[in-house]
Design an enzyme around this catalytic site. Structure first.
Site, PDB file in Angstrom:
ATOM      1  N   GLU A  88       0.832  -1.209   0.000  1.00 15.94           N
ATOM      2  CA  GLU A  88       0.000   0.000   0.000  1.00 15.94           C
ATOM      3  C   GLU A  88       0.865   1.256   0.000  1.00 15.94           C
ATOM      4  OE1 GLU A  88      -2.757  -0.559   3.246  1.00 15.94           O
ATOM      5  OE2 GLU A  88      -3.842  -2.121   2.120  1.00 15.94           O
ATOM      6  N   CYS A 126      -2.206  -4.746  -5.452  1.00 17.51           N
ATOM      7  CA  CYS A 126      -2.719  -5.994  -4.884  1.00 17.51           C
ATOM      8  C   CYS A 126      -1.658  -7.097  -4.941  1.00 17.51           C
ATOM      9  CB  CYS A 126      -3.937  -6.478  -5.671  1.00 17.51           C
ATOM     10  SG  CYS A 126      -5.399  -5.456  -5.460  1.00 17.51           S
ATOM     11  N   GLU A 156      -1.945 -10.196  -5.918  1.00 15.91           N
ATOM     12  CA  GLU A 156      -1.966 -10.987  -7.159  1.00 15.91           C
ATOM     13  C   GLU A 156      -1.121 -10.318  -8.237  1.00 15.91           C
ATOM     14  OE1 GLU A 156      -4.489  -9.998  -5.288  1.00 15.91           O
ATOM     15  OE2 GLU A 156      -6.281 -11.206  -5.568  1.00 15.91           O
ATOM     16  N   CYS A 174      -9.827  -9.119  -6.856  1.00 11.21           N
ATOM     17  CA  CYS A 174     -10.613  -7.942  -7.248  1.00 11.21           C
ATOM     18  C   CYS A 174     -10.717  -7.883  -8.779  1.00 11.21           C
ATOM     19  CB  CYS A 174      -9.980  -6.665  -6.699  1.00 11.21           C
ATOM     20  SG  CYS A 174      -8.518  -6.120  -7.600  1.00 11.21           S
ATOM     21  N   CYS A 221      -7.474  -7.154 -10.689  1.00 11.49           N
ATOM     22  CA  CYS A 221      -6.577  -8.315 -10.738  1.00 11.49           C
ATOM     23  C   CYS A 221      -7.105  -9.367 -11.698  1.00 11.49           C
ATOM     24  CB  CYS A 221      -6.397  -8.904  -9.342  1.00 11.49           C
ATOM     25  SG  CYS A 221      -5.328  -7.888  -8.298  1.00 11.49           S
TER      26      CYS A 221
HETATM   27  N1  THU Z   1      -6.193  -6.565  -2.150  1.00 14.20           N
HETATM   28  C1  THU Z   1      -5.402  -7.517  -2.731  1.00 14.20           C
HETATM   29  O1  THU Z   1      -4.192  -7.583  -2.463  1.00 14.20           O
HETATM   30  N2  THU Z   1      -5.974  -8.365  -3.614  1.00 14.20           N
HETATM   31  C2  THU Z   1      -7.295  -8.344  -3.967  1.00 14.20           C
HETATM   32  O2  THU Z   1      -7.699  -9.079  -4.863  1.00 14.20           O
HETATM   33  C3  THU Z   1      -8.217  -7.483  -3.246  1.00 14.20           C
HETATM   34  C4  THU Z   1      -7.608  -6.416  -2.426  1.00 14.20           C
HETATM   35  C5  THU Z   1      -5.575  -5.609  -1.226  1.00 14.20           C
HETATM   36  C6  THU Z   1      -5.529  -4.188  -1.730  1.00 14.20           C
HETATM   37  C7  THU Z   1      -5.450  -3.421  -0.446  1.00 14.20           C
HETATM   38  O3  THU Z   1      -4.088  -3.355  -0.067  1.00 14.20           O
HETATM   39  C8  THU Z   1      -6.185  -4.274   0.551  1.00 14.20           C
HETATM   40  O4  THU Z   1      -6.293  -5.567  -0.021  1.00 14.20           O
HETATM   41  C9  THU Z   1      -7.589  -3.770   0.877  1.00 14.20           C
HETATM   42  O5  THU Z   1      -8.341  -3.602  -0.266  1.00 14.20           O
END
Ligand code: THU
Length: 150
Positions: A62, A71, A73, A104, A107
């Site tokens: 982040e 993310c 993935e 998400c 991704c």
């Molecule tokens: N996040 C992922 O790493 N992968 C996903 O498929 C969904 C969301 C992360 C992004 C962010 O750092 C945290 O989860 C909250 O959304």
């Protein structure tokens, strides 16, 4: 293919072989432990299996400028691609949610680019598993073949 709920310990619907499943799970869990998620407090780990049998893992990273985060993935896939692996056959994602969270939308598009048929295994720390695939998660996906020839 309908997403399948599998009880902990049962891997009957999973297509990837047990050895790679174990490696993917360990790699994703390990990566999750290194998530940089001070803003969401939602650590995610992912691991991808490439066509050639290599495994790459990633965690979410982040930023104080929120949209710049990435993310788990996508981190895993970008690591694989930057090492020369452009075909992905399986993605495993681990979170601490019940049921296990799925990738998400952003991704899904990136997974589709490198693994339009990839198996997608969503799991959590409790050992619950949901197994599905990219045609289910992103039907009628947009890919390179949609673009005019260059
Ligand atoms: N996040 C992922 O790493 N992968 C996903 O498929 C969904 C969301 C992360 C992004 C962010 O750092 C945290 O989860 C909250 O959304």
């Amino acid at each position: 293919m309908t997403p399948t709920e599998i009880k902990a310990g049962s891997a009957s619907d999973i297509k990837v072989d047990d050895v790679n499943l174990g490696f993917l799970l360990v790699a994703a869990t390990d990566a999750r432990s290194r998530a940089y998620a001070p803003y969401s407090a939602f650590p995610v780990g992912a691991a991808v299996l490439t066509e050639s049998g290599a495994i790459y893992s990633g965690c979410n990273v982040e930023s104080a400028s929120y949209p710049l985060g990435c993310c788990a993935e996508r981190v895993a896939i970008y690591k694989a691609v930057s090492d020369g692996h452009k075909r992905i056959t399986c993605v495993l994602v681990i979170t601490d949610t019940t049921p296990p969270a799925a990738p998400c939308g952003g991704c899904r598009q990136v997974i589709y680019e490198f693994g339009p048929e990839a198996e997608v295994i969503c799991t959590n720390l409790a050992g619950n598993v949901r197994v599905t695939d990219m045609p289910t998660l992103l039907p009628f996906g947009f890919g390179g073949s949609e673009l005019p020839p260059r």
